[in-house]
Design a protein around this motif. Structure first.
Motif, PDB file in Angstrom:
ATOM      1  N   VAL A  24       3.799  -9.600   0.955  1.00  0.00           N
ATOM      2  CA  VAL A  24       3.821  -8.308   1.534  1.00  0.00           C
ATOM      3  C   VAL A  24       4.430  -8.235   2.941  1.00  0.00           C
ATOM      4  N   THR A  81       0.319   7.374   1.553  1.00  0.00           N
ATOM      5  CA  THR A  81       0.518   6.899   0.597  1.00  0.00           C
ATOM      6  C   THR A  81       1.405   5.604   2.909  1.00  0.00           C
ATOM      7  N   GLN A  84      -2.465   4.719   4.416  1.00  0.00           N
ATOM      8  CA  GLN A  84      -2.416   3.753   3.507  1.00  0.00           C
ATOM      9  C   GLN A  84      -1.965   2.083   4.174  1.00  0.00           C
ATOM     10  N   THR A  85      -0.763   1.417   4.365  1.00  0.00           N
ATOM     11  CA  THR A  85      -0.045   0.971   4.810  1.00  0.00           C
ATOM     12  C   THR A  85       0.413   0.564   5.744  1.00  0.00           C
ATOM     13  N   TRP A  86      -0.069   1.260   6.627  1.00  0.00           N
ATOM     14  CA  TRP A  86      -0.294   1.126   8.292  1.00  0.00           C
ATOM     15  C   TRP A  86      -1.900   1.438   8.498  1.00  0.00           C
ATOM     16  N   ARG A  90      -3.194  -2.010   3.813  1.00  0.00           N
ATOM     17  CA  ARG A  90      -1.833  -2.117   4.472  1.00  0.00           C
ATOM     18  C   ARG A  90      -1.430  -3.004   2.952  1.00  0.00           C
ATOM     19  N   PRO A  92       1.232  -3.029  -0.313  1.00  0.00           N
ATOM     20  CA  PRO A  92       2.419  -2.296  -0.976  1.00  0.00           C
ATOM     21  C   PRO A  92       1.973  -1.788  -1.841  1.00  0.00           C
ATOM     22  N   THR A  93       0.862  -0.274  -1.468  1.00  0.00           N
ATOM     23  CA  THR A  93       0.877   0.683  -2.597  1.00  0.00           C
ATOM     24  C   THR A  93       0.937   2.097  -2.382  1.00  0.00           C
ATOM     25  N   ARG A 358       5.374  -4.725   1.908  1.00  0.00           N
ATOM     26  CA  ARG A 358       4.887  -3.271   2.167  1.00  0.00           C
ATOM     27  C   ARG A 358       6.314  -2.341   3.241  1.00  0.00           C
ATOM     28  N   GLN A 362       6.786   1.590   1.878  1.00  0.00           N
ATOM     29  CA  GLN A 362       6.652   2.759   3.200  1.00  0.00           C
ATOM     30  C   GLN A 362       7.949   3.755   3.622  1.00  0.00           C
TER      31      GLN A 362
END
Length: 526
Positions: A24, A81, A84-86, A90, A92-93, A358, A362
């Motif tokens: 990740v 996306t 959600q990743t920030w 967090r 990797p989705t 991740r 992004q």
């Protein structure tokens, strides 16, 4: 040659999945990361095209409206996306469109009040406004359950045993989008499946390379080869005298998206007009939002495995669901025609490439934003024949499911209680949705017949989700069956996840799930 003696010992339990090349928090080189991000963008295109293709014609829209909805869905998926990743889990989705919102959207489209509009475009606009209003109100549910910490109470009831059917059925439950979609044009779908498996699993063992190429970029390589083959068949006139359905599935020039898309278009809030709200439609959207929350929870669990992270603390689950609700609100605000969920196929791609970075996800989000604005270029990629997409799903949904089976390492498989909970939840998770779906196909309506049509649709939305049924059954049985027996806790594997019950109990939680820019100090995860 020394003979290897097999040791008769079980495989060791791995809290973090071994064999993942990039986890990740790690990042591949920029060039590789960009290609991997583009690959994730290619994979999520399938659902982003399928959902508008199903709902837009019933709403009264044509190819132009379908292209606009696809562009809007891609734009909002890119925003969701990144959020959600920030700020979410967090992990990797990719956060994309959810097929669980198709039934609520079609319920709105078939409402009698819209048939007074003789102009199809006007009917499309009015229908979209009602879908927007219902989505924006329904998004309050995941935001409240997530940001108020209520969802973490639900997740604390999960054990590795009850999580197995939930995670596995998130992938297996989509089996109808696999080979049946591929079989719509076998001559391009089957080669895609074969080439993808050869590149990702066989060739890496036959050809030695200093860097992983074939397995890591198998999707973009196989899609490029088969797409070119499909274009060659189209130009050669192989489908000139074939039935219309065959031409729509096999030809590369029949989607209608390229001609219908504008060169540059910026999706913006309330672009279809002021949203409308009708109570019955809101209730059905609430049911779809609940199902999306459950399925996304399964997606988060699979993503942590393929990202080689540790199990999520319940507070991080809750944070992720809260931001999923924000995503659904954006879906309603911009007018995508559907809600949000964790993209199952992209989780499977993490397992295929063994890259859980991740940053890669992004980068894929920026591809979504870029191609949603440059409509013509995005439409070319969105015109990939769906049988190619179906072939990808056969592999990626399978990998999503296998992440659930990996949780069995924590459970006692020699326990009859474990066997019953696993077998019964899997069986009901497949059998109940199949019954509901078959009933709709044969009678045109769901098996629940009351005077409240919206209530009938709520039941249909909930019980046509295999993950929802299997996860609920497994959690109920795991928390009630032989609860006070001395071995129950260990048989379910709960003792393995106890250290992650609270955010501060394991230092790795801070490593994987802390918020960026020092925000954890202001928004602690407890």
């Amino acid at each position: 040659m020394t003979k290897v003696v097999d040791e008769l010992v079980p495989h060791p339990v791995k809290e973090q999945l071994a064999g993942v090349d990039i986890c990740v928090n790690s990042n591949p080189p920029w060039g590789e990361a960009i290609i991997l991000g583009f690959q994730h963008y290619l994979v999520m295109l399938g659902t982003s095209v399928i959902i508008p293709t199903i709902i837009v014609p019933y709403m009264g829209g044509g190819n132009v409206e379908k292209a606009q909805v696809i562009q809007t869905l891609l734009f909002v998926s890119g925003l969701n996306t990144l959020l959600q990743t920030w700020f979410g889990t967090r992990l990797p989705t990719v956060i994309g469109g959810s097929v669980r919102f198709i039934i609520p959207s079609l319920y709105v489209a078939f409402a009698q009040r819209y048939y007074i509009y003789l102009n199809p475009y006007q009917r499309f606009i009015q229908t979209m406004r009602s879908i927007q209003g219902a989505l924006m109100i329904a998004s309050i549910l995941p935001m409240l359950l997530g940001f108020l910490g209520i969802w973490r109470i639900v997740v604390r009831c999960l054990s590795p045993l009850s999580a197995v059917p939930l995670v596995a059925l998130v992938g297996l439950g989509l089996y109808e989008q696999g080979f049946p979609l591929l079989a719509q044009c076998v001559e391009i779908g089957l080669p895609e499946l074969i080439i993808l498996i050869l590149l990702s699993h066989f060739i890496p063992h036959m050809v030695s390379c200093k860097r992983p190429i074939f397995d890591r970029f198998a999707v973009v390589l196989s899609v490029g080869i088969v797409w070119a083959f499909a274009a060659l068949l189209t130009v050669a006139g192989a489908y000139r005298n074939r039935p219309l359905n065959t031409q729509l599935s096999c030809r590369v020039d029949r989607s209608g998206l390229v001609s219908a898309s504008s060169w540059i278009s910026f999706p913006y809030p309330i672009q279809w007009g002021r949203p409308n709200v009708h109570a019955g439609e809101v209730f059905i959207m609430l049911a779809a939002a609940l199902v999306a929350m459950v399925e996304s929870t399964g997606g988060f669990i699979a993503a942590y495995r393929y990202g080689s992270a540790t199990y999520l603390p319940p507070s991080v689950f809750s944070r992720g669901i809260g931001w999923l609700g924000v995503g659904m609100f954006l879906n309603g605000l911009f007018g995508t025609g559907t809600g949000s969920t964790v993209s199952v196929e992209n989780v499977g791609l993490l397992g295929l490439t063994r890259v859980g970075s991740r940053r890669v996800i992004q980068i894929s989000a920026f591809f979504m934003l870029f191609f949603s604005v440059l409509g013509k270029f995005g439409a070319v990629l969105a015109s990939i024949p769906l049988p190619i997409v179906g072939a990808l799903y056969c592999v990626l949904f399978a990998l999503m499911s296998s992440a659930g089976f990996g949780l069995l390492q924590y459970c006692n498989l020699n326990s009859f209680r474990t066997k019953f909970i696993l077998g019964f939840s899997f069986f009901m998770g497949l059998s109940v949705p199949r019954y509901f779906s078959d009933y709709v196909l044969t009678s045109g309506r769901g098996p629940v017949h009351t005077h409240s049509m919206w209530f009938n649709k709520i039941v249909l939305v909930i019980f046509t989700s295999p993950a929802m049924v299997a996860g609920t059954v497994a959690m109920f049985l795991d928390t009630t069956l032989a609860r006070k027996h001395a071995n129950t806790r260990r048989d379910s594997g709960r003792h393995w996840w106890d250290k992650f019950k609270y955010y501060d109990k394991d230092p790795r939680s801070e490593e994987f799930y802390s918020l960026p820019y020092g925000l954890s100090k202001y928004f602690p995860s407890h």
